[in-house]
Design an enzyme around this catalytic site. Structure first.
Site, PDB file in Angstrom:
ATOM      1  N   ASP A 200       0.897  -1.164   0.000  1.00 37.54           N
ATOM      2  CA  ASP A 200       0.000   0.000   0.000  1.00 37.54           C
ATOM      3  C   ASP A 200       0.932   1.209   0.000  1.00 37.54           C
ATOM      4  O   ASP A 200       2.131   1.072  -0.279  1.00 37.54           O
ATOM      5  CB  ASP A 200      -1.016  -0.042   1.153  1.00 37.54           C
ATOM      6  CG  ASP A 200      -0.385   0.041   2.533  1.00 37.54           C
ATOM      7  OD1 ASP A 200       0.867   0.156   2.620  1.00 37.54           O
ATOM      8  OD2 ASP A 200      -1.120  -0.006   3.530  1.00 37.54           O
TER       9      ASP A 200
ATOM     10  N   CYS B  75       2.221  -4.152   3.747  1.00 34.76           N
ATOM     11  CA  CYS B  75       1.443  -3.007   4.242  1.00 34.76           C
ATOM     12  C   CYS B  75       2.207  -2.454   5.438  1.00 34.76           C
ATOM     13  O   CYS B  75       3.368  -2.819   5.644  1.00 34.76           O
ATOM     14  CB  CYS B  75      -0.007  -3.374   4.543  1.00 34.76           C
ATOM     15  SG  CYS B  75      -0.268  -4.433   5.970  1.00 34.76           S
TER      16      CYS B  75
ATOM     17  N   THR C 236       1.856  -2.664   8.917  1.00 40.05           N
ATOM     18  CA  THR C 236       2.193  -3.665   9.937  1.00 40.05           C
ATOM     19  C   THR C 236       2.372  -5.053   9.346  1.00 40.05           C
ATOM     20  O   THR C 236       2.913  -5.943  10.005  1.00 40.05           O
ATOM     21  CB  THR C 236       1.069  -3.767  10.975  1.00 40.05           C
ATOM     22  OG1 THR C 236      -0.143  -4.116  10.280  1.00 40.05           O
ATOM     23  CG2 THR C 236       0.865  -2.474  11.734  1.00 40.05           C
TER      24      THR C 236
ATOM     25  N   HIS D  55       8.148 -25.499   6.664  1.00 45.93           N
ATOM     26  CA  HIS D  55       7.062 -26.218   7.347  1.00 45.93           C
ATOM     27  C   HIS D  55       5.666 -25.900   6.823  1.00 45.93           C
ATOM     28  O   HIS D  55       4.787 -26.757   6.891  1.00 45.93           O
ATOM     29  CB  HIS D  55       7.097 -25.918   8.861  1.00 45.93           C
ATOM     30  CG  HIS D  55       8.256 -26.561   9.558  1.00 45.93           C
ATOM     31  ND1 HIS D  55       8.351 -26.628  10.936  1.00 45.93           N
ATOM     32  CD2 HIS D  55       9.371 -27.167   9.079  1.00 45.93           C
ATOM     33  CE1 HIS D  55       9.477 -27.247  11.266  1.00 45.93           C
ATOM     34  NE2 HIS D  55      10.122 -27.573  10.151  1.00 45.93           N
TER      35      HIS D  55
ATOM     36  N   HIS E 115       4.869 -32.412   7.420  1.00 41.06           N
ATOM     37  CA  HIS E 115       4.249 -31.086   7.283  1.00 41.06           C
ATOM     38  C   HIS E 115       3.109 -31.097   6.270  1.00 41.06           C
ATOM     39  O   HIS E 115       2.176 -30.301   6.371  1.00 41.06           O
ATOM     40  CB  HIS E 115       5.301 -30.042   6.912  1.00 41.06           C
ATOM     41  CG  HIS E 115       6.428 -30.005   7.896  1.00 41.06           C
ATOM     42  ND1 HIS E 115       6.236 -29.636   9.215  1.00 41.06           N
ATOM     43  CD2 HIS E 115       7.734 -30.351   7.776  1.00 41.06           C
ATOM     44  CE1 HIS E 115       7.382 -29.740   9.858  1.00 41.06           C
ATOM     45  NE2 HIS E 115       8.306 -30.169   9.022  1.00 41.06           N
TER      46      HIS E 115
HETATM   47  C1  RB5 Z   1      -2.355   2.078   6.626  1.00 45.46           C
HETATM   48  O1  RB5 Z   1      -2.406   3.249   7.392  1.00 45.46           O
HETATM   49  C2  RB5 Z   1      -2.234   0.862   7.519  1.00 45.46           C
HETATM   50  O2  RB5 Z   1      -3.420   0.681   8.222  1.00 45.46           O
HETATM   51  C3  RB5 Z   1      -1.881  -0.369   6.718  1.00 45.46           C
HETATM   52  O3  RB5 Z   1      -0.678  -0.158   6.053  1.00 45.46           O
HETATM   53  C4  RB5 Z   1      -1.676  -1.670   7.497  1.00 45.46           C
HETATM   54  O4  RB5 Z   1      -0.785  -1.485   8.542  1.00 45.46           O
HETATM   55  C5  RB5 Z   1      -2.895  -2.384   7.905  1.00 45.46           C
HETATM   56  O5  RB5 Z   1      -2.868  -3.459   8.499  1.00 45.46           O
END
Ligand code: RB5
Length: 149
Positions: free
Chosen positions: A8, A63, A65, A96, A131
């Site tokens: 993203d 993304c 996180t 695995h 596995h």
């Molecule tokens: C975007 O602000 C953020 O929410 C996205 O990159 C991600 O971390 C969502 O899980």
């Protein structure tokens, strides 16, 4: 090896760095192409579908996180998406779990570690054996619990 990759807006620089660093890999860039704020499910879906359809050998979804991309990718039948925070996780999820989508958190993991994770994930083979029985059980659950289109 052909790999679909998406991010993203938070992961666009890391996506570009991965594409530039692993010049031996044929990347299918599923976007986005600018830093304008976008919704990670729209781009993760493109990677998951490419892997599902077999047009690539694997996928990388990024993304902030890594959590949203993981949740999204694992909604797709046959996708085993793994959020990895270090090389050990990348190695183990290939050995695995026969992971077919690597997920990275651009706001969590630094560039150097992310590149190390990608390298481990790309270069580690699935071990099979005991596995496979466990992966087969995941497929049974997936088929049983997801009856919709
Ligand atoms: C975007 O602000 C953020 O929410 C996205 O990159 C991600 O971390 C969502 O899980």
């Amino acid at each position: 090896m052909k790999i679909a990759i998406s991010s993203d807006h938070t992961g666009i620089d890391l996506k570009a760095l991965i594409i530039k660093t692993f010049s031996n890999i044929e990347f299918v860039d599923c976007g986005p192409s600018s830093t304008e704020s976008v919704d990670y499910p729209d781009y993760t879906e493109k990677v998951a579908k490419a892997v599902q359809q077999g047009s690539v050998d694997g996928g990388i979804a990024i993304c902030g996180t890594g959590i949203g991309a993981s949740i999204t990718a694992n909604k797709f039948k046959g996708i085993r998406a793994s959020l990895c925070l270090n090389g050990f996780m990348a190695e183990m999820t290939r050995k695995h779990n026969d992971s077919n989508v690597l997920v990275l958190g651009a706001r969590v993991t630094g560039d150097e570690v992310s590149l190390y994770i990608v390298d481990k994930w790309l270069s580690t083979e699935y071990e099979g054996g005991r596995h496979q029985r466990r992966i087969d059980k995941i497929s049974v659950i997936e088929n049983r619990e997801n009856t919709g289109a």
